[in-house]
Design an enzyme around this catalytic site. Structure first.
Site, mmCIF file in Angstrom:
data_model
loop_
_atom_site.group_PDB
_atom_site.id
_atom_site.type_symbol
_atom_site.label_atom_id
_atom_site.label_comp_id
_atom_site.label_asym_id
_atom_site.label_seq_id
_atom_site.Cartn_x
_atom_site.Cartn_y
_atom_site.Cartn_z
ATOM 1 N N SER A 180 0.794 -1.231 0.000
ATOM 2 C CA SER A 180 0.000 0.000 0.000
ATOM 3 C C SER A 180 0.824 1.278 0.000
ATOM 4 C CB SER A 180 -0.949 -0.002 1.194
ATOM 5 O OG SER A 180 -0.257 -0.198 2.391
ATOM 6 N N HIS A 208 -5.535 -3.396 -2.352
ATOM 7 C CA HIS A 208 -5.203 -2.423 -3.410
ATOM 8 C C HIS A 208 -5.152 -3.057 -4.795
ATOM 9 C CE1 HIS A 208 -4.467 1.106 -0.932
ATOM 10 N NE2 HIS A 208 -4.014 0.252 -0.021
ATOM 11 N N LYS A 239 -12.134 0.578 -1.000
ATOM 12 C CA LYS A 239 -11.217 1.304 -1.890
ATOM 13 C C LYS A 239 -11.837 1.343 -3.298
ATOM 14 C CE LYS A 239 -7.413 -0.074 1.082
ATOM 15 N NZ LYS A 239 -7.316 1.099 1.952
#
Ligand code: PMP
Length: 392
Positions: A180, A208, A239
């Site tokens: 990340s 991610h 996200k």
């Protein structure tokens, strides 16, 4: 109030060092531009990879869910808080990730904590990349299992750890799929090969990578063609999915086990209808609007090339996460403050989130950014970078 002097002393020291941070409230929706201090600025710090936080289809789904099912669920999943929509989302996620089943937790953070703390005992050992996310580290701290940390993406170090831990009942290798703070991708094919050689389990945190890598954003496992060979895939709904939550996709056995032993799942209230229905809609958007992912990657390539050309150190990132490494902690915050003055919101990140001496401004472009916004951002980076002597 008296009693907290010992904490205040530490905060005062941080102020002296220039590492004390104020939160930056956003006064608009989360988009490619946001309003901060009454001023519109380009957002380069969110994880809103595909711009789904304010996608019309997600907003509509959330509003409809509130109208039909209310604002909250009033219970934990295992008592009275499982609505049929929760199971619908889990079936969708399992299908999306090509696994037998999945289970949703309140966040990606609690997913890692919940999974690791549930499945590891003192008879087992967990082998973790040194740069794994804090939620993995905390999950490991919650167990009494053996633990080994291998050097970042170093397969020799991982193999030594596997060799040294042959006396445990189970060995679990855990890694971020995309790291990340640096944006590099874990060498998953090599990790899986080692796991198969040493009969270990593999757990990947694709926070991610979901919505970013693999077909329609299925993540690193799919990206590397490893479907069916990674035992545990963790993802977040907070996200690229644009909403809130985390999930684990795996075998039916593991999911049934977590329904009985995953402590955040057992002891914390389930997601409100608006969250769940918006997540369901988001998976459909991933399947039906793959052009969003194409756009994300076009923007990523454009922005990275621009930063490189300006002479910034952007590390070894291979994904939309692009660190602009400046080294000094205070300098990273000064850089971020100056960028904000020049119309760009890009947060400084320093120790303990990254190692001392590797402070940075971390950027993430999204599918929503236009080329002209990215050009404007690059020009702000150039001006601020030169002013602070980061580039010539
Ligand atoms: N894993 C990784 C690698 C992350 O970057 C994050 C978010 N910072 C999480 C897990 C936690 O996800 P969430 O925000 O959904 O709790």
């Amino acid at each position: 109030m008296k009693g907290f002097e010992y904490l205040q002393n530490e905060l005062d020291a941080m102020k002296k060092e220039g590492t004390f941070r104020k939160l930056v409230p956003i006064e608009s929706d989360q988009g490619s531009k946001v309003v901060v201090n009454g001023k519109e600025v380009i957002q380069l710090s969110s994880n809103n990879y595909l711009g789904l936080t304010n996608h019309p289809r997600l907003k509509k789904a959330a509003l409809k869910a509130v109208e039909e099912f209310g604002a909250g669920t009033g219970s934990v999943r295992t008592i009275a808080g499982t609505f049929s929509m929760h199971e619908e989302l889990e079936e969708k996620l399992a299908k999306f990730k090509h696994t037998e089943a999945s289970l949703v937790f309140q966040s990606g953070f609690t997913t890692n904590q919940g999974v690791l703390s549930a499945i590891l005992t003192p008879e087992d050992v967990v082998i973790s990349d040194e740069l794994n996310h804090a939620s993995i580290i905390d999950g490991i701290r919650l167990t009494k299992s053996g633990r080994k940390v291998y050097k970042h993406v170093d397969m020799k170090s991982l193999e030594s750890a596997l060799r040294e831990s042959k006396d445990y009942r189970k060995r679990l290798i855990v890694t971020d799929g995309v790291f990340s703070m640096d944006g590099n991708i874990a060498p998953l094919p090599e990790i899986v090969e080692l796991a198969e050689k040493y009969d270990a389990l593999v757990m990947v945190d694709d926070a991610h990578a979901s919505g970013v890598l693999g077909k329609n954003g299925r993540g690193t496992v799919n990206h590397f063609g490893l479907d069916g060979r990674v035992h545990i895939q963790v993802g977040t709904l907070s996200k690229a999915i644009g909403v809130l939550g985390g999930y684990v996709a795996s075998s039916r056995t593991l999911i049934d086990y977590l329904i009985h032993k995953g402590r955040p799942f057992l002891f914390s209230t389930s997601h409100p209808p608006a969250v769940t229905m918006a997540c369901i809609e988001a998976i459909d958007v991933l399947l039906e609007e793959p052009q969003l992912i194409d756009r994300l990657w076009e923007n990523t390539r454009f922005f990275k090339a621009g930063l490189k050309e300006l002479g910034f150190n952007i590390g070894d990132s291979e994904t939309p996460i692009t660190p602009v490494i400046v080294g000094d902690e205070a300098l990273s915050h000064q850089f971020s403050d100056l960028l904000l003055q020049y119309g760009v919101f890009a947060q400084g990140i320093a120790f303990p989130t990254v190692a001392k001496g590797l402070a940075r401004v971390r950027t993430i472009v999204t599918a929503q950014h236009s080329e002209s916004e990215l050009k404007q951002a690059l020009s702000a980076f150039e001006t601020a970078g030169k002013e602070l002597g980061i580039i010539k």
